[in-house]
Scaffold this motif. Structure first.
Motif, mmCIF file in Angstrom:
data_model
loop_
_atom_site.group_PDB
_atom_site.id
_atom_site.type_symbol
_atom_site.label_atom_id
_atom_site.label_comp_id
_atom_site.label_asym_id
_atom_site.label_seq_id
_atom_site.Cartn_x
_atom_site.Cartn_y
_atom_site.Cartn_z
ATOM 1 N N THR A 1 0.865 -1.196 0.000
ATOM 2 C CA THR A 1 0.000 0.000 0.000
ATOM 3 C C THR A 1 0.891 1.232 0.000
ATOM 4 O OG1 THR A 1 -1.676 -1.183 1.288
ATOM 5 C CG2 THR A 1 -1.874 1.209 1.182
ATOM 6 N N VAL A 2 1.025 1.859 -1.181
ATOM 7 C CA VAL A 2 1.908 3.025 -1.286
ATOM 8 C C VAL A 2 1.250 4.229 -0.631
ATOM 9 C CG1 VAL A 2 3.036 2.203 -3.375
ATOM 10 C CG2 VAL A 2 0.955 3.587 -3.572
ATOM 11 N N PRO A 3 2.009 5.180 -0.097
ATOM 12 C CA PRO A 3 1.414 6.368 0.546
ATOM 13 C C PRO A 3 0.476 7.145 -0.385
ATOM 14 C CG PRO A 3 3.769 6.237 1.012
ATOM 15 C CD PRO A 3 3.481 5.173 -0.005
ATOM 16 N N GLN A 4 0.787 7.133 -1.677
ATOM 17 C CA GLN A 4 -0.024 7.896 -2.630
ATOM 18 C C GLN A 4 -1.428 7.309 -2.806
ATOM 19 O OE1 GLN A 4 3.059 6.792 -3.160
ATOM 20 N NE2 GLN A 4 4.283 8.666 -3.323
ATOM 21 N N ALA A 5 -1.644 6.078 -2.332
ATOM 22 C CA ALA A 5 -2.980 5.474 -2.426
ATOM 23 C C ALA A 5 -4.017 6.296 -1.667
ATOM 24 C CB ALA A 5 -2.940 4.045 -1.885
ATOM 25 N N ASP A 6 -3.556 7.090 -0.704
ATOM 26 C CA ASP A 6 -4.485 7.933 0.051
ATOM 27 C C ASP A 6 -5.159 8.974 -0.837
ATOM 28 O OD1 ASP A 6 -5.573 8.626 2.709
ATOM 29 O OD2 ASP A 6 -4.541 10.526 2.380
ATOM 30 N N TYR A 7 -4.483 9.331 -1.936
ATOM 31 C CA TYR A 7 -5.089 10.303 -2.853
ATOM 32 C C TYR A 7 -6.199 9.677 -3.695
ATOM 33 C CZ TYR A 7 -1.046 13.268 -1.819
ATOM 34 O OH TYR A 7 -0.105 14.032 -1.176
ATOM 35 N N VAL A 8 -6.130 8.376 -3.914
ATOM 36 C CA VAL A 8 -7.060 7.720 -4.837
ATOM 37 C C VAL A 8 -8.499 7.868 -4.372
ATOM 38 C CG1 VAL A 8 -7.766 5.502 -5.819
ATOM 39 C CG2 VAL A 8 -5.343 6.111 -5.734
ATOM 40 N N TRP A 9 -8.770 7.488 -3.121
ATOM 41 C CA TRP A 9 -10.153 7.534 -2.657
ATOM 42 C C TRP A 9 -10.651 8.974 -2.562
ATOM 43 C CZ3 TRP A 9 -11.799 9.845 1.919
ATOM 44 C CH2 TRP A 9 -10.820 10.138 2.882
ATOM 45 N N ARG A 10 -9.745 9.901 -2.262
ATOM 46 C CA ARG A 10 -10.154 11.305 -2.174
ATOM 47 C C ARG A 10 -10.535 11.857 -3.546
ATOM 48 N NH1 ARG A 10 -8.690 13.395 2.830
ATOM 49 N NH2 ARG A 10 -7.290 12.068 4.060
ATOM 50 N N ILE A 11 -9.744 11.525 -4.568
ATOM 51 C CA ILE A 11 -10.043 11.987 -5.926
ATOM 52 C C ILE A 11 -11.364 11.402 -6.413
ATOM 53 C CG2 ILE A 11 -9.295 11.832 -8.333
ATOM 54 C CD1 ILE A 11 -6.396 11.978 -7.268
ATOM 55 N N VAL A 12 -11.570 10.099 -6.171
ATOM 56 C CA VAL A 12 -12.807 9.439 -6.600
ATOM 57 C C VAL A 12 -14.026 10.124 -5.987
ATOM 58 C CG1 VAL A 12 -14.153 7.312 -6.441
ATOM 59 C CG2 VAL A 12 -11.735 7.206 -7.067
ATOM 60 N N LEU A 13 -13.965 10.441 -4.700
ATOM 61 C CA LEU A 13 -15.103 11.074 -4.037
ATOM 62 C C LEU A 13 -15.310 12.508 -4.517
ATOM 63 C CD1 LEU A 13 -14.807 9.897 -0.303
ATOM 64 C CD2 LEU A 13 -16.061 8.841 -2.178
ATOM 65 N N MET A 14 -14.229 13.253 -4.708
ATOM 66 C CA MET A 14 -14.355 14.668 -5.053
ATOM 67 C C MET A 14 -14.852 14.885 -6.482
ATOM 68 S SD MET A 14 -10.901 16.117 -3.198
ATOM 69 C CE MET A 14 -11.145 17.833 -3.605
ATOM 70 N N LEU A 15 -14.565 13.960 -7.379
ATOM 71 C CA LEU A 15 -15.012 14.128 -8.768
ATOM 72 C C LEU A 15 -16.539 14.125 -8.888
ATOM 73 C CD1 LEU A 15 -12.402 11.998 -10.751
ATOM 74 C CD2 LEU A 15 -12.648 14.488 -10.728
ATOM 75 N N GLY A 16 -17.217 13.632 -7.858
ATOM 76 C CA GLY A 16 -18.682 13.643 -7.870
ATOM 77 C C GLY A 16 -19.271 15.044 -7.859
ATOM 78 N N ALA A 17 -18.460 16.044 -7.509
ATOM 79 C CA ALA A 17 -18.959 17.425 -7.458
ATOM 80 C C ALA A 17 -19.112 18.033 -8.856
ATOM 81 C CB ALA A 17 -18.012 18.289 -6.628
ATOM 82 N N ILE A 18 -18.396 17.500 -9.839
ATOM 83 C CA ILE A 18 -18.337 18.163 -11.154
ATOM 84 C C ILE A 18 -19.690 18.171 -11.873
ATOM 85 C CG2 ILE A 18 -17.309 18.052 -13.460
ATOM 86 C CD1 ILE A 18 -14.723 17.100 -12.147
ATOM 87 N N PRO A 19 -20.371 17.015 -12.065
ATOM 88 C CA PRO A 19 -21.645 17.084 -12.800
ATOM 89 C C PRO A 19 -22.702 17.918 -12.095
ATOM 90 C CG PRO A 19 -21.284 14.886 -11.876
ATOM 91 C CD PRO A 19 -20.008 15.633 -11.730
ATOM 92 N N ALA A 20 -22.708 17.898 -10.767
ATOM 93 C CA ALA A 20 -23.680 18.715 -10.033
ATOM 94 C C ALA A 20 -23.407 20.204 -10.248
ATOM 95 C CB ALA A 20 -23.634 18.367 -8.545
ATOM 96 N N ALA A 21 -22.141 20.590 -10.204
ATOM 97 C CA ALA A 21 -21.792 22.000 -10.395
ATOM 98 C C ALA A 21 -22.143 22.473 -11.803
ATOM 99 C CB ALA A 21 -20.295 22.194 -10.131
ATOM 100 N N LEU A 22 -21.945 21.608 -12.798
ATOM 101 C CA LEU A 22 -22.235 21.989 -14.178
ATOM 102 C C LEU A 22 -23.726 22.185 -14.429
ATOM 103 C CD1 LEU A 22 -19.801 19.599 -16.102
ATOM 104 C CD2 LEU A 22 -19.532 22.060 -15.718
ATOM 105 N N THR A 23 -24.556 21.538 -13.610
ATOM 106 C CA THR A 23 -26.009 21.579 -13.828
ATOM 107 C C THR A 23 -26.678 22.743 -13.116
ATOM 108 O OG1 THR A 23 -25.885 19.160 -13.836
ATOM 109 C CG2 THR A 23 -28.074 20.102 -13.801
ATOM 110 N N TYR A 24 -26.012 23.363 -12.147
ATOM 111 C CA TYR A 24 -26.651 24.358 -11.274
ATOM 112 C C TYR A 24 -27.267 25.516 -12.061
ATOM 113 C CZ TYR A 24 -27.352 27.767 -7.582
ATOM 114 O OH TYR A 24 -27.908 28.692 -6.741
ATOM 115 N N TYR A 25 -26.522 26.069 -13.003
ATOM 116 C CA TYR A 25 -27.003 27.237 -13.745
ATOM 117 C C TYR A 25 -28.310 26.923 -14.470
ATOM 118 C CZ TYR A 25 -27.299 30.614 -17.580
ATOM 119 O OH TYR A 25 -27.743 31.544 -18.476
#
Length: 529
Positions: A207-231
């Motif tokens: 388990t490399v230290p950088q694996a900690d970024y993986v789950w964070r990136i996966v969760l944060m990308l969920g914000a993009i489609p919602a933000a694009l739809t707001y307007y």
């Protein structure tokens, strides 16, 4: 109370040809569900990774989340969703659909980003902040259920209404697919950049230290489609049915729909409309559909319907969310995903994401669109009954000869039957339980009743999320599958209490249209006096 002007506007909506605004509304409302499903189901991709990162004790087994921690991470968003469905469902009837529609997206965007930024000095602190933000993520997601369903039902014509509402919900399948695809892509990139040995080769470096970024990136990308739809959500006008029937402003409803439909809708300005707006006490005395949720009239007319929509959604979600959230455990138990010891942490994420994407691509997504294609042809009732029936059949087909599948090298056969349960969930009750509550209740209580029904479903999801882990460890996967099959069978029985809404206007289904002639006569008599 329904006067001549509201009736004219609503009739124009019911007979309107399918136009671009219908498809625009599907995309705008559907992107919320794309985000919803991405956020709710992507967590199942990363729970094993969280265990390896934060709970590895240096022993001979890869780290895994304690049972209570895993249940909390998987289930806390459902608790927020349940609360959001009840709150925003009620608020949508009080303030209007549009006025609260943007709030849900903002909460989802902020909470998605915050979930990926979960912080803390130790594993407990990280898990606590993650659970906190996922609760509020669920709260925003919960609001999307009653509002999106109600808005789409009130925008649609009666001929294709079922397909349009189902199409909004079908975006959930693409969200699940996107979650798996993002998991594959992100884990592949990190695997290439930071190669690591399998656990049994070198436990410390697997388990490399950088694996900690993986789950964070996966969760944060969920914000993009919602933000694009707001307007685009903010540009949508209020639905004509809310404006005409609840706000009692038929002229504004006609003006809004004339712009949207690009068709001139004429209204008559007469004294009856003025009286409706200026003397609500007299209107209340004359009758109409203005009864509350906690009244005998509602109980007599719609009590059994609300009980049926809530119960069937509750029973469905026990099975549906158990299957979705714990696919990785099912596949590991039958040997379709290799033992964690034979993989690095990033390799495990990749293989779990690949398995879930394959199931979504082959069964989940097609099931949704079969419903879209057939719901206005064979009806909601038939599809829901058929779906529950086949889910029951396939679940028992997995559970009764369980050892045949797991001990004799028949994992592929197990996966095929398991996929069919997803197909008939989505070409069945997972779609129809969303559609029906948006059609059969009066306009002034439609969002509230849909929220109550959906919240009952999320109570079932909570039972599935928290109960599956404990039941699997105590009685085994085979008996869990038998219990889920039993829940599906009960769902089939309670479906018999539901009415068929195919081909009818919303006012016909809810009973508002039947009251209209008497109400108008009473109003005219009252004005003459």
């Amino acid at each position: 109370m329904m006067g001549k002007e509201p009736l004219k506007v609503l009739n124009a909506l019911d007979v309107a040809k399918t136009q671009m605004y219908h498809f625009t509304a599907i995309v705008i409302a559907g992107m919320g569900f794309f985000t919803d499903s991405y956020d709710l189901f992507c967590i199942s991709l990363v729970t094993k990774l969280l265990g390896r990162i934060y709970y590895y004790d240096g022993g001979n087994n890869p780290g895994s989340l304690p049972q209570n921690v895993s249940a909390a991470i998987n289930g806390v968003a459902f608790c927020g969703t349940l609360a959001g469905q009840l709150f925003f469902g009620w608020l949508g009837d009080k303030m209007g659909r549009k006025r609260v529609y943007g709030m849900t997206l903002l909460i989802m965007v902020i909470s998605s980003l915050a979930s990926g930024l979960s912080f803390g000095k130790d594993p407990k602190a990280v898990v606590f902040t993650l659970c906190f933000f996922r609760f509020w993520l669920g709260f925003g997601i919960g609001g999307d259920y009653p509002l999106s369903a109600t808005i789409m039902s009130e925008y649609a014509n009666k001929k294709t209404r079922g397909a349009f509402i189902a199409a909004v919900f079908a975006m959930q399948g693409f969200g699940i697919l996107a979650g798996g695809a993002v998991g594959i892509i992100v884990s592949s990139i990190f695997k290439a950049l930071y190669p690591a040995p399998a656990f049994h080769v070198n436990p410390t470096l697997s388990t490399v230290p950088q694996a900690d970024y993986v789950w964070r990136i996966v969760l944060m990308l969920g914000a993009i489609p919602a933000a694009l739809t707001y307007y685009w959500r903010m540009k949508m006008p209020e639905t004509a049915r809310y404006t005409a029937l609840v706000a009692k402003n038929a002229t504004q409803a006609a003006a809004d729909m004339s712009k949207v439909m690009q068709v001139e809708i004429q209204t008559e300005s007469d004294m009856s409309q003025v009286e409706i707006q200026t003397e609500p006490e007299k209107v209340q005395e004359l009758g109409g559909n203005d009864f509350g949720l906690f009244t005998k009239r509602f109980l007599r007319r719609h009590g059994l319907h609300l009980f049926a929509t809530a119960t069937t959604w509750f029973l469905l979600d026990i099975a549906y969310y158990s299957q979705n959230l714990f696919q990785k455990d099912v596949f590991s138990a039958i040997g379709w995903i290799p033992d964690a010891k034979t993989m690095s942490a990033l390799e495990e994420v990749y293989k779990i994401a690949r398995a879930q994407t394959l199931i979504a691509l082959c069964s989940t997504v097609p099931g949704y669109w079969f419903t879209v294609a057939f719901i206005d042809r064979i009806g909601r009732f038939t599809i829901q009954l058929m779906g529950f029936f086949f889910m029951t059949v396939f679940m028992f087909a997995l559970a009764i000869p369980y050892h045949h599948w797991t001990l004799n090298g028949n994992q592929i056969g197990f996966v095929v039957l398991y996929s069919f349960t997803f197909f008939f969930a989505n070409f069945g009750p997972n779609a129809t339980t969303f559609v029906v509550p948006a059609e059969i209740f009066p306009a002034r209580l439609r969002s509230t009743c849909h929220g109550i029904s959906a919240a009952a479903g999320k109570a079932g999801a909570i039972v599935g999320a928290f109960g599956f882990l404990y039941a699997q460890n105590s009685i085994g996967l085979r008996f869990v599958l038998l219990l889920l099959g039993g829940a599906n069978f009960l769902g089939m029985l309670f479906t018999l209490l539901l009415p068929e809404s195919k081909g009818k206007s919303l006012e016909e289904i809810s009973g508002e249209a039947h009251e209209q002639p008497n109400a108008e006569s009473a109003l005219e008599a009252g004005l003459q006096v």
